[in-house]
Design a protein around this motif. Sequence first.
Motif: not given
Length: 379
Positions: A191-200, A222-234
């Motif tokens: 998830v850290n990689k996903a967060c870094a990509f989203a920030e970029t 639409k925001d960082m707090k919802n990124l990890a749950p979205a990754v888990a869902l996918a």
Amino acid sequence: MPRQGIRGEKHDKGIEGEQNLKTEMENRKNIVVLFGGASSEYEVSLQSAYAVICNMDRKKYHPVTVGITREGQWFYFTGETDKIQNDTWCNAADCVPAVLSPDRTNHHLMVCRAQSVPESIPVDAVFPVLHGRNGEDGTIQGIAELAGIPLVGCGTLSSALCMDKDRAHRLAERSGVRVPRAMVLTDNTAVNKACAFAETIGFPVFVKPVKAGSSFGVTKVKDMKNLAPAVALAFNYDNRVILEEAIEGFEVGCAVCGRDQLTVGEVDEIELYGAGDSSGFFDYTEKYTLKTSEIHVPARIPKEKAREIQETAKRIYRALDCAGFARVDLFLTPEGEIVFNEVNTIPGFTEHSRYPGMMRAAGYGFAEVLDRIIGQAFL
């Protein structure tokens, strides 16, 4: 063995007429129509298959209906077609276990009735009306190609490539079409990689299973707090997840039909109202309810831009080795730039689906399009 006919067909025009009808029936090609499937898009397949069976030219083709359950069991279905539409097809009275023979010298569907010698139904072509995994991804296509049976629609390679959003984007980009910036995750712990990509690239971003259809497992984040749950869902839908930048503008589509000489439908446009229950993109609910969206065909764009989209769709279709038919989905930015989204090798195929709608707007009726698609399997 004599070709199987359709029960209940009658003709009362004298001996000559009966003989002509008999010859016509014997000369028809048996088309195995596969429906259902071990896929999250099982229900969609039933509706598409129902429309295909009802609109198939019975003077040329006889549909041999084979249903696949959610668990992956294959059955030769002999009941009323309405039972496919309302999902009551799988029952002991109408179904017998069946399998396509892999023998390249003998194209048959093997029907295995209890305590009897398996029956053999000749097969002229296989038409997978299956959406998503285990049907649209090259698996079923591989069975037909292994057996040497003509296949309606895209082959094994193109089906697998188009289902894989990452590889499809790479090939589209190499053909000169812009694609969204993206990255692929192979591990739910990354998830850290996903967060870094989203920030970029900035929010919003789309999180998608690499291989899934009908927007299952897709989230617009639409925001960082919802990124990890979205990754888990996918990751519930695939073992690889892709993150993509959101493209400004709106989605357009183009129906393509053919092999060497390509026919295209009118370009359509998806309008999202941005209200109500819509998640901000054309998700599964919107695809099949249009609660807060509308499809315009032809798209409300200049004719020159529509022609450019059609040419781009044909370029992508060829780059991904498509044949038979497919729907190419793209984005059109406010600046008029065309950006690749995805290719559906077995798009929704009811009379009200986008693919038939685009072809109808170009002057091709549903039955005519279906006839063209099936006929190409024998070229």
